[in-house]
Scaffold this motif. Structure first.
Motif, mmCIF file in Angstrom:
data_model
loop_
_atom_site.group_PDB
_atom_site.id
_atom_site.type_symbol
_atom_site.label_atom_id
_atom_site.label_comp_id
_atom_site.label_asym_id
_atom_site.label_seq_id
_atom_site.Cartn_x
_atom_site.Cartn_y
_atom_site.Cartn_z
ATOM 1 N N ARG A 27 0.840 -1.192 0.000
ATOM 2 C CA ARG A 27 0.000 0.000 0.000
ATOM 3 C C ARG A 27 0.877 1.244 0.000
ATOM 4 O O ARG A 27 2.062 1.202 0.339
ATOM 5 C CB ARG A 27 -0.904 0.013 1.233
ATOM 6 N N ARG A 28 0.287 2.368 -0.378
ATOM 7 C CA ARG A 28 1.020 3.632 -0.345
ATOM 8 C C ARG A 28 1.545 3.877 1.063
ATOM 9 O O ARG A 28 0.826 3.693 2.042
ATOM 10 C CB ARG A 28 0.119 4.787 -0.781
ATOM 11 N N GLY A 29 2.783 4.309 1.155
ATOM 12 C CA GLY A 29 3.440 4.491 2.438
ATOM 13 C C GLY A 29 4.418 3.374 2.759
ATOM 14 O O GLY A 29 5.284 3.539 3.612
ATOM 15 N N PHE A 30 4.280 2.244 2.049
ATOM 16 C CA PHE A 30 5.212 1.135 2.289
ATOM 17 C C PHE A 30 6.584 1.442 1.695
ATOM 18 O O PHE A 30 6.701 1.967 0.590
ATOM 19 C CB PHE A 30 4.686 -0.148 1.673
ATOM 20 N N ASN A 31 7.608 1.118 2.439
ATOM 21 C CA ASN A 31 8.976 1.196 1.932
ATOM 22 C C ASN A 31 9.884 0.414 2.878
ATOM 23 O O ASN A 31 9.440 -0.073 3.919
ATOM 24 C CB ASN A 31 9.454 2.646 1.800
ATOM 25 N N VAL A 32 11.137 0.300 2.495
ATOM 26 C CA VAL A 32 12.109 -0.487 3.254
ATOM 27 C C VAL A 32 13.299 0.389 3.620
ATOM 28 O O VAL A 32 13.807 1.145 2.787
ATOM 29 C CB VAL A 32 12.585 -1.703 2.437
ATOM 30 N N ILE A 33 13.727 0.295 4.888
ATOM 31 C CA ILE A 33 14.986 0.899 5.332
ATOM 32 C C ILE A 33 15.917 -0.240 5.723
ATOM 33 O O ILE A 33 15.598 -1.020 6.633
ATOM 34 C CB ILE A 33 14.796 1.823 6.543
ATOM 35 N N ALA A 34 17.035 -0.346 5.055
ATOM 36 C CA ALA A 34 18.028 -1.372 5.382
ATOM 37 C C ALA A 34 19.289 -0.703 5.921
ATOM 38 O O ALA A 34 19.602 0.431 5.557
ATOM 39 C CB ALA A 34 18.358 -2.211 4.154
ATOM 40 N N THR A 35 19.992 -1.411 6.804
ATOM 41 C CA THR A 35 21.282 -0.928 7.293
ATOM 42 C C THR A 35 22.342 -1.974 6.967
ATOM 43 O O THR A 35 22.038 -3.167 6.890
ATOM 44 C CB THR A 35 21.264 -0.675 8.809
ATOM 45 N N ALA A 36 23.567 -1.527 6.786
ATOM 46 C CA ALA A 36 24.657 -2.457 6.468
ATOM 47 C C ALA A 36 25.994 -1.798 6.767
ATOM 48 O O ALA A 36 26.123 -0.570 6.741
ATOM 49 C CB ALA A 36 24.602 -2.877 5.003
ATOM 50 N N ASN A 37 26.989 -2.621 7.072
ATOM 51 C CA ASN A 37 28.365 -2.134 7.176
ATOM 52 C C ASN A 37 29.284 -3.179 6.563
ATOM 53 O O ASN A 37 28.906 -4.337 6.378
ATOM 54 C CB ASN A 37 28.746 -1.841 8.633
ATOM 55 N N ASN A 38 30.485 -2.755 6.226
ATOM 56 C CA ASN A 38 31.421 -3.664 5.556
ATOM 57 C C ASN A 38 32.669 -3.920 6.397
ATOM 58 O O ASN A 38 33.694 -4.343 5.871
ATOM 59 C CB ASN A 38 31.834 -3.095 4.194
ATOM 60 N N ARG A 39 32.577 -3.694 7.710
ATOM 61 C CA ARG A 39 33.719 -3.905 8.590
ATOM 62 C C ARG A 39 33.683 -5.255 9.288
ATOM 63 O O ARG A 39 34.710 -5.852 9.568
ATOM 64 C CB ARG A 39 33.774 -2.788 9.637
ATOM 65 N N ASP A 40 32.498 -5.736 9.623
ATOM 66 C CA ASP A 40 32.384 -6.976 10.386
ATOM 67 C C ASP A 40 32.640 -8.193 9.520
ATOM 68 O O ASP A 40 32.448 -8.177 8.304
ATOM 69 C CB ASP A 40 30.986 -7.093 11.015
ATOM 70 N N LYS A 41 33.023 -9.287 10.161
ATOM 71 C CA LYS A 41 33.187 -10.542 9.447
ATOM 72 C C LYS A 41 31.816 -11.130 9.126
ATOM 73 O O LYS A 41 30.827 -10.854 9.778
ATOM 74 C CB LYS A 41 33.983 -11.530 10.298
ATOM 75 N N GLY A 42 31.778 -11.972 8.122
ATOM 76 C CA GLY A 42 30.524 -12.608 7.757
ATOM 77 C C GLY A 42 29.644 -11.755 6.860
ATOM 78 O O GLY A 42 28.441 -11.970 6.764
ATOM 79 N N VAL A 43 30.245 -10.770 6.182
ATOM 80 C CA VAL A 43 29.483 -9.878 5.316
ATOM 81 C C VAL A 43 29.313 -10.501 3.943
ATOM 82 O O VAL A 43 30.251 -11.049 3.363
ATOM 83 C CB VAL A 43 30.178 -8.507 5.202
ATOM 84 N N ASN A 44 28.087 -10.448 3.402
ATOM 85 C CA ASN A 44 27.794 -10.929 2.048
ATOM 86 C C ASN A 44 27.494 -9.731 1.154
ATOM 87 O O ASN A 44 26.624 -8.915 1.470
ATOM 88 C CB ASN A 44 26.573 -11.862 2.067
ATOM 89 N N ASP A 45 28.205 -9.610 0.065
ATOM 90 C CA ASP A 45 27.990 -8.484 -0.844
ATOM 91 C C ASP A 45 26.593 -8.530 -1.441
ATOM 92 O O ASP A 45 26.047 -9.597 -1.731
ATOM 93 C CB ASP A 45 29.019 -8.504 -1.973
ATOM 94 N N LEU A 46 26.014 -7.358 -1.630
ATOM 95 C CA LEU A 46 24.721 -7.273 -2.292
ATOM 96 C C LEU A 46 24.904 -7.497 -3.791
ATOM 97 O O LEU A 46 25.878 -7.036 -4.387
ATOM 98 C CB LEU A 46 24.084 -5.901 -2.062
ATOM 99 N N SER A 47 23.958 -8.191 -4.400
ATOM 100 C CA SER A 47 24.008 -8.368 -5.850
ATOM 101 C C SER A 47 23.768 -7.013 -6.520
ATOM 102 O O SER A 47 23.139 -6.119 -5.949
ATOM 103 C CB SER A 47 22.940 -9.365 -6.305
ATOM 104 N N SER A 48 24.277 -6.863 -7.740
ATOM 105 C CA SER A 48 24.096 -5.600 -8.456
ATOM 106 C C SER A 48 22.616 -5.314 -8.690
ATOM 107 O O SER A 48 22.179 -4.156 -8.671
ATOM 108 C CB SER A 48 24.850 -5.637 -9.786
#
Length: 336
Positions: A204-225
């Motif tokens: 519905r209108r008003g829906f959206n996503v907020i994601a957080t990420a960092n690249n310092r910690d171990k176990g990080v998976n790169d986002l696909s293009s």
């Protein structure tokens, strides 16, 4: 009827005061109400506040009637304006930065100001699977009656789509790449297929996503293009100056210590300045005057860790006093 409503509100207030950590929309309800009451600007569909009022809530200030709005983020105002403007479009928002740069904090307060509900959150880990992102099943219902909407267990993302609210995905890059890509259809089509029921849920209108990420910690998976293209990225930097970082640490230590009802102690601003200075020097690998090089530790000595040290020191000082003064001295060698 009025008596019943008053009793329910009193019960809710008592329950809220016993919570270890209250949601942002509860903790700052008065500020949100004041901003909403005086906000006469255009609000996107299902937004509690206008974009300008959301920025005022994050950055602090005063309303026209003089209500004090405490700053939730201390930093570049333009970054918050960019983040809020993104949420007003059909693009998802990715808050990127090193650990301890208030990504989750900003995410929570954005959701509280925009949707009035910051609890629709998915904590992404290596063990997060598609069922925790899209939807699951009540297996008792499923076995008894087969696939149905009654047997379906909605996730926070599912409920955010149905309610036109924001969903928070914390530490997105800790989730496996194959699970990350289940978001592509949701972010591009604003729709989640439910093949078992031969139907779909539409945002519905008003829906959206907020994601957080960092690249310092171990176990990080790169986002696909493909997934990266569906996010607008806002990088939250570490505090630029010693004064700015000290202000953040002092403010948050006071807020957290007060919410935990720690016994009062004399102001420790000077000691917190020393902690922040020590952390900055170790992060930079040299003293502030640049004359002495230092060995940087492998761990992250971020602003968040400095706040944690401050709160822990408050608890120790309040409960044990001078017993810990000599026992808990911290040196460069111990931190390194």
């Amino acid at each position: 009827m009025a008596t019943t409503k008053a009793a329910a509100q009193e019960t809710a207030t008592k329950e809220a005061t016993t919570q270890l950590r209250r949601a942002a929309e509860d903790l700052f309800a008065n500020e949100l109400e004041a901003l909403s009451r005086e906000d006469d600007r255009t609000r996107p569909a299902n937004w509690r506040l206008s974009p300008r009022a959301v920025v005022s809530y994050l950055m602090g200030g005063k309303t026209a009637s003089g209500v004090e709005i405490t700053p939730k983020y201390i930093g570049n105002r333009r970054l918050i304006e960019t983040a809020v403007a993104t949420l007003a479009t059909d693009r998802a928002l990715l808050l990127l930065g090193v650990p301890g740069t208030a990504k989750s904090w900003v995410s929570e307060h954005l959701a509280a100001a925009v949707s009035g509900d910051s609890t629709m959150v998915v904590q992404c880990t290596a063990g997060t699977d598609e069922n925790q992102i899209r939807y699951g099943w009540n297996y008792a219902q499923l076995l008894a009656h087969g696939p149905s909407r009654q047997a379906l267990v909605p996730t926070p993302l599912f409920r955010a789509m149905e309610g036109g609210r924001l969903c928070r995905l914390e530490e997105l890059t800790r989730m496996g790449s194959d699970v990350q890509d289940t978001l592509i259809t949701v972010l591009s089509e604003k729709m989640m297929p439910i093949p078992e029921l031969n139907e779909a849920v539409y945002g519905r209108r008003g829906f959206n996503v907020i994601a957080t990420a960092n690249n310092r910690d171990k176990g990080v998976n790169d986002l696909s293009s493909a997934l990266k293209r569906r996010f607008n990225v806002v990088v939250l930097p570490a505090p630029a100056t010693l004064e700015e970082e000290t202000g953040i640490v002092v403010k948050r230590v006071l807020e957290i210590g007060s919410s935990l009802e720690l016994p009062p102690i004399p102001p420790a601003d000077e000691e917190l300045v020393r902690v922040v200075t020590l952390f900055r020097e170790l992060r930079d690998g040299k003293t502030l005057n640049g004359k002495t090089k230092l060995k940087s530790p492998t761990g992250s000595l971020s602003t968040a860790e400095a706040i944690s040290v401050g709160v822990s020191a408050w608890a120790s000082a309040a409960h044990f006093g001078e017993l810990l003064v000599n026992r808990n001295c911290v040196t460069y060698a111990e931190l390194g």
